[in-house]
Write a protein that holds these residues in place. Structure first.
Motif, PDB file in Angstrom:
ATOM      1  N   ALA A  10       0.815  -1.233   0.000  1.00  0.00           N
ATOM      2  CA  ALA A  10       0.000   0.000   0.000  1.00  0.00           C
ATOM      3  C   ALA A  10       0.840   1.270   0.000  1.00  0.00           C
ATOM      4  O   ALA A  10       0.383   2.321  -0.453  1.00  0.00           O
ATOM      5  CB  ALA A  10      -0.932  -0.008   1.210  1.00  0.00           C
ATOM      6  N   THR A  11       2.067   1.191   0.526  1.00  0.00           N
ATOM      7  CA  THR A  11       2.883   2.404   0.654  1.00  0.00           C
ATOM      8  C   THR A  11       3.666   2.729  -0.620  1.00  0.00           C
ATOM      9  O   THR A  11       4.326   3.762  -0.681  1.00  0.00           O
ATOM     10  CB  THR A  11       3.886   2.250   1.819  1.00  0.00           C
ATOM     11  OG1 THR A  11       4.571   0.996   1.649  1.00  0.00           O
ATOM     12  CG2 THR A  11       3.172   2.252   3.164  1.00  0.00           C
ATOM     13  N   GLN A  16      -0.267   3.570  -3.542  1.00  0.00           N
ATOM     14  CA  GLN A  16      -0.765   4.931  -3.300  1.00  0.00           C
ATOM     15  C   GLN A  16      -1.775   5.358  -4.370  1.00  0.00           C
ATOM     16  O   GLN A  16      -2.756   6.040  -4.073  1.00  0.00           O
ATOM     17  CB  GLN A  16       0.409   5.915  -3.243  1.00  0.00           C
ATOM     18  CG  GLN A  16       1.261   5.748  -1.985  1.00  0.00           C
ATOM     19  CD  GLN A  16       0.489   6.139  -0.710  1.00  0.00           C
ATOM     20  OE1 GLN A  16       0.097   7.283  -0.543  1.00  0.00           O
ATOM     21  NE2 GLN A  16       0.263   5.170   0.168  1.00  0.00           N
ATOM     22  N   LEU A  34      -3.945  -3.270   4.958  1.00  0.00           N
ATOM     23  CA  LEU A  34      -2.959  -2.500   4.195  1.00  0.00           C
ATOM     24  C   LEU A  34      -1.598  -3.005   4.637  1.00  0.00           C
ATOM     25  O   LEU A  34      -1.367  -3.186   5.841  1.00  0.00           O
ATOM     26  CB  LEU A  34      -3.066  -1.002   4.494  1.00  0.00           C
ATOM     27  CG  LEU A  34      -4.370  -0.268   4.129  1.00  0.00           C
ATOM     28  CD1 LEU A  34      -4.234   1.227   4.454  1.00  0.00           C
ATOM     29  CD2 LEU A  34      -4.736  -0.461   2.661  1.00  0.00           C
ATOM     30  N   GLY A  36       2.840  -2.658   4.162  1.00  0.00           N
ATOM     31  CA  GLY A  36       3.983  -1.902   3.663  1.00  0.00           C
ATOM     32  C   GLY A  36       5.263  -2.640   4.005  1.00  0.00           C
ATOM     33  O   GLY A  36       5.241  -3.667   4.696  1.00  0.00           O
ATOM     34  N   ASN A  39       7.796   1.810   5.406  1.00  0.00           N
ATOM     35  CA  ASN A  39       7.295   3.188   5.522  1.00  0.00           C
ATOM     36  C   ASN A  39       6.109   3.265   6.486  1.00  0.00           C
ATOM     37  O   ASN A  39       4.939   3.308   6.087  1.00  0.00           O
ATOM     38  CB  ASN A  39       6.902   3.697   4.127  1.00  0.00           C
ATOM     39  CG  ASN A  39       6.542   5.165   4.128  1.00  0.00           C
ATOM     40  OD1 ASN A  39       6.341   5.776   5.177  1.00  0.00           O
ATOM     41  ND2 ASN A  39       6.443   5.742   2.936  1.00  0.00           N
ATOM     42  N   GLN A  42       3.542   6.467   6.393  1.00  0.00           N
ATOM     43  CA  GLN A  42       2.521   6.433   5.333  1.00  0.00           C
ATOM     44  C   GLN A  42       1.480   5.355   5.608  1.00  0.00           C
ATOM     45  O   GLN A  42       0.271   5.581   5.459  1.00  0.00           O
ATOM     46  CB  GLN A  42       3.205   6.146   3.983  1.00  0.00           C
ATOM     47  CG  GLN A  42       2.283   6.257   2.785  1.00  0.00           C
ATOM     48  CD  GLN A  42       1.843   7.690   2.533  1.00  0.00           C
ATOM     49  OE1 GLN A  42       2.668   8.573   2.408  1.00  0.00           O
ATOM     50  NE2 GLN A  42       0.526   7.919   2.509  1.00  0.00           N
ATOM     51  N   LEU A  43       1.974   4.198   6.026  1.00  0.00           N
ATOM     52  CA  LEU A  43       1.076   3.065   6.277  1.00  0.00           C
ATOM     53  C   LEU A  43       0.070   3.421   7.360  1.00  0.00           C
ATOM     54  O   LEU A  43      -1.143   3.189   7.213  1.00  0.00           O
ATOM     55  CB  LEU A  43       1.916   1.842   6.686  1.00  0.00           C
ATOM     56  CG  LEU A  43       1.151   0.553   6.959  1.00  0.00           C
ATOM     57  CD1 LEU A  43       0.461   0.058   5.698  1.00  0.00           C
ATOM     58  CD2 LEU A  43       2.102  -0.523   7.492  1.00  0.00           C
ATOM     59  N   SER A  45      -0.867   6.400   8.496  1.00  0.00           N
ATOM     60  CA  SER A  45      -1.815   7.472   8.185  1.00  0.00           C
ATOM     61  C   SER A  45      -2.900   6.975   7.236  1.00  0.00           C
ATOM     62  O   SER A  45      -4.082   7.297   7.402  1.00  0.00           O
ATOM     63  CB  SER A  45      -1.074   8.721   7.686  1.00  0.00           C
ATOM     64  OG  SER A  45      -1.165   8.842   6.315  1.00  0.00           O
ATOM     65  N   ASP A  46      -2.558   6.125   6.266  1.00  0.00           N
ATOM     66  CA  ASP A  46      -3.594   5.586   5.369  1.00  0.00           C
ATOM     67  C   ASP A  46      -4.516   4.611   6.106  1.00  0.00           C
ATOM     68  O   ASP A  46      -5.727   4.595   5.867  1.00  0.00           O
ATOM     69  CB  ASP A  46      -2.947   4.880   4.172  1.00  0.00           C
ATOM     70  CG  ASP A  46      -2.299   5.865   3.207  1.00  0.00           C
ATOM     71  OD1 ASP A  46      -2.763   7.012   3.124  1.00  0.00           O
ATOM     72  OD2 ASP A  46      -1.314   5.484   2.549  1.00  0.00           O
ATOM     73  N   ALA A  55      -2.978  -3.257   9.825  1.00  0.00           N
ATOM     74  CA  ALA A  55      -1.870  -2.692   9.046  1.00  0.00           C
ATOM     75  C   ALA A  55      -0.635  -3.533   9.356  1.00  0.00           C
ATOM     76  O   ALA A  55      -0.327  -3.783  10.525  1.00  0.00           O
ATOM     77  CB  ALA A  55      -1.630  -1.238   9.430  1.00  0.00           C
ATOM     78  N   VAL A  57       3.507  -4.177   8.654  1.00  0.00           N
ATOM     79  CA  VAL A  57       4.785  -3.723   8.122  1.00  0.00           C
ATOM     80  C   VAL A  57       5.689  -4.958   8.048  1.00  0.00           C
ATOM     81  O   VAL A  57       5.769  -5.730   8.998  1.00  0.00           O
ATOM     82  CB  VAL A  57       5.345  -2.573   9.000  1.00  0.00           C
ATOM     83  CG1 VAL A  57       5.697  -3.030  10.403  1.00  0.00           C
ATOM     84  CG2 VAL A  57       6.512  -1.905   8.343  1.00  0.00           C
TER      85      VAL A  57
END
Ligand code: NDP
Length: 391
Positions: A10-11, A16, A34, A36, A39, A42-43, A45-46, A55, A57
């Motif tokens: 997603a990042t 994006q 989502l 990533g 990042n 970005q991850l 905040s989205d 989310a 990472v």
């Protein structure tokens, strides 16, 4: 009715652009996962803005930072390879596969097991494991929709057509950053020079792969695997304007061209709304202002990756997995200053030579495990080739 969607990668650039489309019609979607790589900002905040369930990472060292960024939001934070697999396996109607590199294969594979729709930007999945990936989708009643712009273009040109009437598929190439640069100077170009694309705004790795045409090489193999045509039916043409994305030639002599602005939101949006067409926020072309479109045959001395793609398509089997991994390792070598730009193709060729002779790529059984093993071995072999080539 809302659709449940997940975005793997997603990042990134494709991720994006996908989020941009989702945000414009946020009530139509429930965002499940989502993911990533590193990042976190970005991850997080989205994930908060889209009220994602989870989310992830992939870099485990970033988990605490992700937890902090998501504190109080209700979004679950997770990290690492198994969390990525779990996120990809969560029930969803539509999953975007946009992780860069062979790292995208296993999560996409897991996503297909739900029998829903996988929007496939990650071209490496088809290059490394095309036959078993297509079979895996069929076994689970899942659908793969192409997101690479050329393949989306071919897919659209084939609507209502019989693939048996297709004589050839022509994939266009911009020619990348060094289309007109003297070949003798190419081994001395810098990473920064190779990271700028004349027409498309993309992630750094695919931009460098466009300059070397390794990206086009991946796309040729992807075309063979996705559409099931013969290598001899696939052609490449340099088209500097990047407005025609692909052409399909039929047995009555007709050529159907897909023309559009270089904006990935078209191909992503087509896959998102398929089989419908919906209004998309992409520029409308003014053909009179554009005036002319140019074409030229690719120069094989400038782009040795094209001959390597032909070899991979002819040899088949696990050659694609070895090719992609060697290419990824060679790209790391170029970005890290170990080798020059033109050395990338030499490293990939040396890796394939060594592995075809010793590791039986062509006739090996293809499973997810043998693909991943071949990927690992090819990175080692490419590392050895880099040591022999390095400057
Ligand atoms: P980017 O480099 O912009 O983004 C890659 C994404 O993958 C990011 O979310 C990144 O996370 C994540 N990621 C990187 N490494 C890993 C890993 N080891 N494990 C899990 N996630 C990881 O790439 P693009 O968006 O440009 O490309 C994505 C895919 O789509 C590629 O396969 C590319 O070839 C294909 N594609 C791209 C097009 C484009 O226009 N960009 C066009 C057609 C196809 P983070 O950034 O957080 O580290």
């Amino acid at each position: 009715m809302t659709r449940r969607i997940s975005i793997l990668g997603a990042t990134g650039s494709i991720g994006q652009s996908t989020i941009d489309l989702i945000r414009r019609d946020a009530d139509a979607y429930d965002v499940v996962a989502l993911t990533g790589g590193r990042n976190v900002a970005q991850l997080a905040s989205d994930a908060i803005a889209l009220r994602a369930e989870v989310a992830v990472v992939s870099d485990e060292s970033q988990l605490d930072a992700l937890r902090d960024a998501l504190a109080g939001s209700g979004v679950v934070a997770a990290s690492g390879a198994s969390a990525l697999q779990e996120a990809a396996s969560r029930p969803a109607d539509w999953i975007m596969s946009a992780i860069v590199g062979a790292a995208g294969l296993a999560p996409g594979w897991a996503a297909l097991e739900q029998g829903s729709t996988l929007a496939l930007a990650n071209k490496e999945s088809l290059v490394t494991a095309g036959p078993i990936l297509m079979q895996h989708a069929a076994d689970h009643g899942a659908r793969i929709l192409p997101v690479d712009s050329e393949h989306s273009a071919v897919f659209q040109a084939l609507v209502g057509e019989d693939i048996a009437a297709v004589e050839r598929i022509i994939i266009t190439a911009s020619g990348g950053a060094f289309r007109d640069r003297p070949i003798a100077t190419l081994n001395n170009v810098t990473v920064a020079q190779a990271s700028s694309h004349p027409n498309w705004d993309m992630g750094q790795r695919i931009t460098i792969d466009s300059a070397s045409m390794f990206n086009k090489a991946l796309e040729l193999i992807e075309t063979k695997e996705f559409f099931g045509v013969l290598p001899g039916q696939i052609e490449t043409i340099v088209h500097p304007e990047s407005l025609i994305h692909a052409l399909v030639g039929f047995n009555d002599g007709a050529l159907m061209a897909h023309v559009g602005p270089p904006d990935m939101r078209h191909a992503i949006g087509y896959a998102l709304h398929w089989p419908d067409r919906r209004d998309l926020p992409v520029a409308r072309l003014d053909l009179a202002q554009i005036g002319q479109l140019n074409f030229r045959a690719p120069d094989h001395a400038r782009y040795p990756a094209l001959a390597l793609a032909a070899r991979v398509m002819e040899e088949g089997g696990l050659t694609g997995a070895a090719f992609n991994a060697a290419k990824e390792r060679a790209l790391d070598g170029f970005i890290g200053g170990e080798i020059g730009f033109m050395d990338m193709a030499r490293v990939v060729a040396a890796t394939l030579d060594k592995m075809s002779a010793h590791d039986g790529l062509q006739n090996a059984t293809m499973t997810l495990d043998t693909v991943l093993d071949t990927d690992r071995l090819a990175r080692v072999r490419a590392g050895e080739a880099i040591k022999m080539t390095g400057h």
